[in-house]
Design a protein around this motif. Structure first.
Motif, short mmCIF file in Angstrom:
data_model
loop_
_atom_site.label_atom_id
_atom_site.label_comp_id
_atom_site.label_asym_id
_atom_site.label_seq_id
_atom_site.Cartn_x
_atom_site.Cartn_y
_atom_site.Cartn_z
N GLN A 89 7.60 46.87 -33.44
CA GLN A 89 6.67 48.09 -33.98
C GLN A 89 7.54 49.44 -34.53
O GLN A 89 8.35 49.59 -33.94
N VAL A 90 6.89 49.92 -35.90
CA VAL A 90 7.58 50.96 -36.25
C VAL A 90 6.20 51.78 -36.69
O VAL A 90 4.48 51.50 -36.71
N ALA A 91 6.65 53.19 -37.22
CA ALA A 91 5.51 54.44 -37.37
C ALA A 91 5.25 54.69 -39.07
O ALA A 91 5.90 53.96 -39.34
N VAL A 92 4.23 54.47 -39.29
CA VAL A 92 3.98 54.46 -40.38
C VAL A 92 2.61 55.66 -41.70
O VAL A 92 2.33 56.63 -40.33
N ARG A 93 2.82 55.60 -42.53
CA ARG A 93 2.14 56.43 -43.05
C ARG A 93 1.44 56.13 -44.01
O ARG A 93 1.87 55.33 -44.99
N ASP A 94 0.21 56.80 -45.08
CA ASP A 94 -0.27 56.66 -46.63
C ASP A 94 1.12 56.90 -47.26
O ASP A 94 1.93 57.40 -47.26
N GLY A 95 1.16 56.00 -48.38
CA GLY A 95 2.35 55.39 -48.87
C GLY A 95 3.71 54.71 -49.42
O GLY A 95 3.60 54.32 -49.59
N HIS A 96 3.44 54.11 -47.56
CA HIS A 96 4.23 53.00 -47.54
C HIS A 96 4.11 51.54 -48.00
O HIS A 96 2.14 51.62 -47.41
N ARG A 97 4.47 51.40 -48.05
CA ARG A 97 4.51 49.21 -47.74
C ARG A 97 5.10 48.85 -47.31
O ARG A 97 6.27 48.67 -46.59
N VAL A 98 3.67 48.66 -46.31
CA VAL A 98 5.05 47.58 -44.23
C VAL A 98 4.69 46.44 -45.04
O VAL A 98 3.55 45.76 -44.91
N GLY A 99 5.61 45.93 -43.79
CA GLY A 99 6.00 44.59 -43.74
C GLY A 99 5.88 43.31 -42.77
O GLY A 99 7.05 44.14 -42.33
N ALA A 100 6.11 42.30 -42.79
CA ALA A 100 6.45 41.79 -41.13
C ALA A 100 6.64 40.38 -41.39
O ALA A 100 6.77 39.59 -43.21
N HIS A 101 7.62 39.40 -41.37
CA HIS A 101 8.56 38.42 -41.56
C HIS A 101 8.80 37.84 -40.35
O HIS A 101 9.34 38.37 -39.23
N ILE A 102 8.91 36.62 -39.50
CA ILE A 102 9.30 36.35 -39.35
C ILE A 102 10.05 34.91 -40.50
O ILE A 102 9.94 33.80 -40.82
N ASP A 103 11.36 34.65 -39.37
CA ASP A 103 12.71 33.65 -39.83
C ASP A 103 11.48 31.95 -40.05
O ASP A 103 10.88 32.07 -38.91
N GLY A 104 11.54 31.07 -41.02
CA GLY A 104 10.97 30.08 -40.27
C GLY A 104 9.48 30.12 -41.34
O GLY A 104 8.90 28.69 -41.04
N CYS A 105 8.84 31.26 -41.18
CA CYS A 105 7.77 31.25 -41.13
C CYS A 105 6.92 31.84 -42.15
O CYS A 105 5.41 31.86 -43.07
N GLY A 106 7.57 32.95 -43.20
CA GLY A 106 7.38 33.55 -43.86
C GLY A 106 6.93 35.00 -44.02
O GLY A 106 7.27 35.65 -42.48
N ALA A 107 6.46 35.86 -44.62
CA ALA A 107 6.06 37.16 -44.47
C ALA A 107 4.63 37.72 -45.14
O ALA A 107 4.09 37.18 -45.89
N VAL A 108 4.37 38.71 -44.18
CA VAL A 108 3.09 39.43 -44.87
C VAL A 108 2.97 41.40 -45.84
O VAL A 108 4.04 40.88 -44.73
N SER A 109 2.48 41.59 -46.24
CA SER A 109 2.59 42.65 -46.28
C SER A 109 1.00 44.02 -46.41
O SER A 109 0.49 43.08 -47.14
N LEU A 110 1.65 44.78 -46.74
CA LEU A 110 -0.08 45.57 -46.47
C LEU A 110 0.80 46.86 -47.33
O LEU A 110 2.16 47.16 -47.02
#
Length: 221
Positions: free
Chosen positions: A197-218
Motif C-alpha cells: 500500500q502507498v499514499a497517493v494524491r490527485d496528479g499521480h498515475r498509480v499502478g499495480a503489478h503482479i509477476d506473471g499476471c500483468g498490471a493495472v493503472s489509474l
C-alpha cells in the motif's frame, strides 16, 4: 485476545449491517461484483480476515481517471483478485477453494483510511473501500510468493509477495459469509487483501503489478 464468542458477537452483527448497506445499493440499481478481504490491524476482529462487499458502483475501468481529493487519507493497494466459477463450500478445504476458482488478476484498490479506529464500525462501513480496477484475467489460481508491486508515476514505491495462505484466507471468508446467509458464488470476484500500500494524491498515475499476471493503472485527478 478476543475470545471466539466475543469475536462473533462483534463481527457478525457488523457484517450484517454492512450487507444491509449493500442491499440498499443493489436495490438502487448497482450490480453484484463480489467481496473483499480485510487483513489490517484496524479492522481485525479475531484471527481474520474480515469481509467487505463489492458492487458495480465502485468498479473502475483500468486506465481510467478518478479523484481522491475528497479522501481524508487516500491510499492505493495492490492486491490479488480471484474470480470463481462455482460457489465455494465453506466446509471444504483449501483444495475446494482452488477447484472453485477459475481465474485471477491484479487489482488496484483505492481506500480512504480516515475515520474511526473501532473495528466493528470499520467492518460496517465496508473496510475503507472506495474503488477498484482490475487487470486482464489469467486462468488458474495465483502462485504463492509471486512479486507484487505498486508504482506511482512509473516508479516502484512498494513491493511484496502474494500471500502463501491465500486459499485458507478465502476459505475463512466463505465461512464468515455462510454465517450471515451469504456465500462466495459463481461469478464472484474476491479481492484478497492488501499486499502493499502507498499514499497517493490527485496528479499521480498509480499502478499495480503482479509477476506473471500483468498490471493495472489509474490516473488520479
Amino acid at each position: 485476545m478476543v475470545a471466539m464468542a466475543d469475536r462473533d458477537a462483534l463481527l457478525l452483527p457488523a457484517l450484517r449491517e454492512q450487507l444491509a448497506l449493500r442491499q440498499a445499493a443493489l436495490d438502487g440499481g448497482a450490480t453484484r461484483v463480489g467481496w473483499k478481504l480485510g487483513l489490517g490491524d484496524r479492522e481485525r476482529i479475531g484471527p481474520g480476515p474480515v469481509v467487505g462487499h463489492l458492487t458495480s458502483r465502485t468498479v473502475l475501468t483500468a486506465g481510467s481517471g478518478c479523484s481522491v481529493a475528497a479522501y481524508a487519507v487516500p491510499r492505493a493497494d495492490a492486491e490479488v483478485a480471484v474470480r470463481f466459477t462455482r460457489p465455494v463450500d465453506p466446509d471444504g478445504g483449501p483444495d475446494e477453494v482452488r477447484a472453485a476458482a477459475g481465474a485471477f488478476t491484479t487489482a488496484l484498490e483505492l481506500c480512504d483510511l480516515g475515520g474511526v479506529d473501532d473495528p466493528a464500525a470499520i467492518v460496517t462501513a465496508n473496510l475503507f473501500h472506495r474503488a477498484v480496477a482490475f487487470g486482464a484475467w489469467t486462468p488458474g489460481f495465483p502462485r504463492p510468493a509471486a512479486r507484487v508491486a505498486v508504482t506511482v508515476d512509473g516508479l516502484v514505491l512498494a513491493q511484496g509477495c502474494v500471500h502463501r495462505d491465500l486459499d485458507r484466507l478465502l476459505l475463512r471468508a466463505a465461512w464468515l459469509l455462510d454465517a450471515v446467509d451469504e456465500r462466495i458464488d459463481a461469478g464472484d470476484i474476491v479481492i484478497t487483501g492488501s499486499v502493499v500500500q502507498v499514499a497517493v494524491r490527485d496528479g499521480h498515475r498509480v499502478g499495480a503489478h503482479i509477476d506473471g499476471c500483468g498490471a493495472v493503472s489509474l490516473d488520479l485527478g
